[in-house]
Write an enzyme that holds these catalytic residues in place. Structure first.
Site, PDB file in Angstrom:
ATOM      1  N   TYR A 266       0.804  -1.228   0.000  1.00  0.00           N
ATOM      2  CA  TYR A 266       0.000   0.000   0.000  1.00  0.00           C
ATOM      3  C   TYR A 266       0.838   1.281   0.000  1.00  0.00           C
ATOM      4  O   TYR A 266       0.357   2.338  -0.392  1.00  0.00           O
ATOM      5  CB  TYR A 266      -1.027  -0.028   1.144  1.00  0.00           C
TER       6      TYR A 266
ATOM      7  N   SER B 139     -15.246  -1.717  -8.430  1.00  0.00           N
ATOM      8  CA  SER B 139     -15.893  -2.847  -7.753  1.00  0.00           C
ATOM      9  C   SER B 139     -17.383  -2.579  -7.524  1.00  0.00           C
ATOM     10  O   SER B 139     -17.790  -1.445  -7.267  1.00  0.00           O
ATOM     11  CB  SER B 139     -15.218  -3.118  -6.402  1.00  0.00           C
TER      12      SER B 139
ATOM     13  N   ASP C 287     -21.738   2.357  -7.257  1.00  0.00           N
ATOM     14  CA  ASP C 287     -22.080   3.663  -6.681  1.00  0.00           C
ATOM     15  C   ASP C 287     -21.960   3.661  -5.155  1.00  0.00           C
ATOM     16  O   ASP C 287     -21.494   4.632  -4.557  1.00  0.00           O
ATOM     17  CB  ASP C 287     -23.513   4.052  -7.094  1.00  0.00           C
TER      18      ASP C 287
ATOM     19  N   HIS D  21     -25.339   2.181 -11.458  1.00  0.00           N
ATOM     20  CA  HIS D  21     -24.776   1.158 -12.356  1.00  0.00           C
ATOM     21  C   HIS D  21     -25.386  -0.161 -11.882  1.00  0.00           C
ATOM     22  O   HIS D  21     -24.841  -0.857 -11.040  1.00  0.00           O
ATOM     23  CB  HIS D  21     -23.246   1.124 -12.267  1.00  0.00           C
TER      24      HIS D  21
ATOM     25  N   THR E  49     -17.365 -10.095 -16.651  1.00  0.00           N
ATOM     26  CA  THR E  49     -17.136  -9.170 -17.762  1.00  0.00           C
ATOM     27  C   THR E  49     -15.786  -8.544 -17.492  1.00  0.00           C
ATOM     28  O   THR E  49     -15.450  -8.270 -16.333  1.00  0.00           O
ATOM     29  CB  THR E  49     -18.222  -8.076 -17.873  1.00  0.00           C
TER      30      THR E  49
END
Ligand code: NAD
Length: 323
Positions: free
Chosen positions: A70, A124, A128, A180, A235
């Site tokens: 990170y 991910s 929203d 979405h 997808t």
């Protein structure tokens, strides 16, 4: 954003299907020269990096692709969040909420503590809700924390319209807005073909706008994602190219108008959530959230979609106060 940023460095959190395809699209378009994968499964991440390094050699290009930690976020221009798992056949994106939030709890702190101050692109699902979670927890302005939102849905919409009206999809301006997910909608009053209002375009070509069944087109757009998931278990290509188009717009200060999942601060009468709305995207990230005129029915659809997002934001962050 300070100048202590490596403008060609992208950290991808989640080196799975979407993460690796986003990396692939970034590499093919020569948008970045350093890609760092972070994943709970470092061996899998190392394998993705190794495979992509082979691609770089094949292309004869000088990319750095590696596994990091990170602290790599500190000077990254982009952090692309694709951690989670693929959607299962028949599953809605909202049904992925609990699992994704658990994952985010271990990710958001380390990104924030690294001193990251670049642009976070949230992918991910549910996109929203995840984007709002990140916005509230990263302490960065909304211009720098946003989601791909309905950008992929909009690309699917343009393809569907292109097939129906027989025009190159590049010349069609049309977007999906809202979640979405299953409550997204099409602001049909804003569709044009190379600047010509859709109604006028259709009448010029001896057709009538009433010949278009927008409910059916929206269904087709929604179902195209599900049918890909059903057929191949995820997808990945479409969303990979969408991520690259965002990085391109930022690096080239393109100032394009695209729908992104943006934190709303009164626009469309909504606050405290992220939703897919048209935005001006340039070097600073989201430079403006555009509040376009919606018809009565479109406003109703927006309110409904935002209500669903809000319900899930409250579920994900029951005690959190908006930053
Ligand atoms: P995947 O299972 O192939 O990859 C997910 C990766 O995340 C895995 O490598 C996994 O090890 C990693 N991961 C899990 N927990 C982690 C953690 N705590 N820290 C770091 N890495 C972690 O899944 P995928 O098909 O790549 O999908 C990823 C996400 O992208 C899903 O939420 C999916 O729904 C979403 N997605 C969004 C869109 C969009 O339009 N917004 C499109 C496609 C997929």
């Amino acid at each position: 954003m300070s100048s202590k940023i490596h403008t060609r460095k992208a950290v991808i959190v989640g080196a799975g299907r979407v993460g690796s395809h986003a990396a692939l699209c970034l590499m093919f378009q020569h948008l970045v020269n350093e890609i760092v994968f972070l994943d709970v499964n470092p061996a899998a991440a190392a394998a993705q990096a190794g495979d992509l390094n082979d691609l770089a050699s094949g292309l004869g290009d000088n990319f750095v692709i590696r596994v990091g930690d990170y602290s790599d976020c500190k000077d990254a221009h982009f952090v692309i969040l694709t951690a989670g798992r693929s959607r299962r056949p028949g599953e809605t994106r909202l049904q992925m909420l609990d699992g994704t939030i658990k994952i985010l709890e271990g990710i958001v702190g380390p990104i924030r503590d690294s001193g990251f101050h670049g642009i976070l692109i949230s992918v991910s699902n549910p996109c929203d809700v995840v984007t709002e979670y990140l916005y509230r927890n990263l302490g960065l302005p909304r211009s720098q924390v946003f989601g791909t939102g309905t950008l992929l849905d909009s690309a699917r919409l343009r393809r569907a319209l292109s097939e129906i009206i027989g025009v190159n999809s590049k010349q069609i301006q049309a977007i999906c807005m809202g979640e979405h997910g299953d409550s997204s909608f099409i602001p049909t009053s804003h569709i044009s073909v190379q600047g010509i209002d859709l109604r006028e375009y259709l009448s010029l070509t001896h057709r009538n706008v009433s010949s278009l069944d927008f409910d059916d087109i929206m269904k087709r757009v929604r179902e195209s994602g599900s049918s890909i998931v059903l057929g191949k278990g995820c997808t990945e290509f479409g969303i990979g190219s969408i991520v690259a188009s965002i990085v391109l717009a930022v690096l080239h200060n393109e100032k394009i108008v695209v729908p992104l999942s943006a934190h709303l601060d009164g626009e469309y009468g909504e606050s405290g959530i992220c939703a897919g709305v048209p935005c001006v995207l340039g070097a600073q990230g989201i430079e403006q959230v555009l509040e376009i005129d919606l018809s009565y029915d479109e406003r109703k659809a927006m309110r409904k979609s935002c209500g669903i997002i809000r319900e899930n934001v409250e579920k994900a962050m029951p005690t959190a106060k908006e930053a």
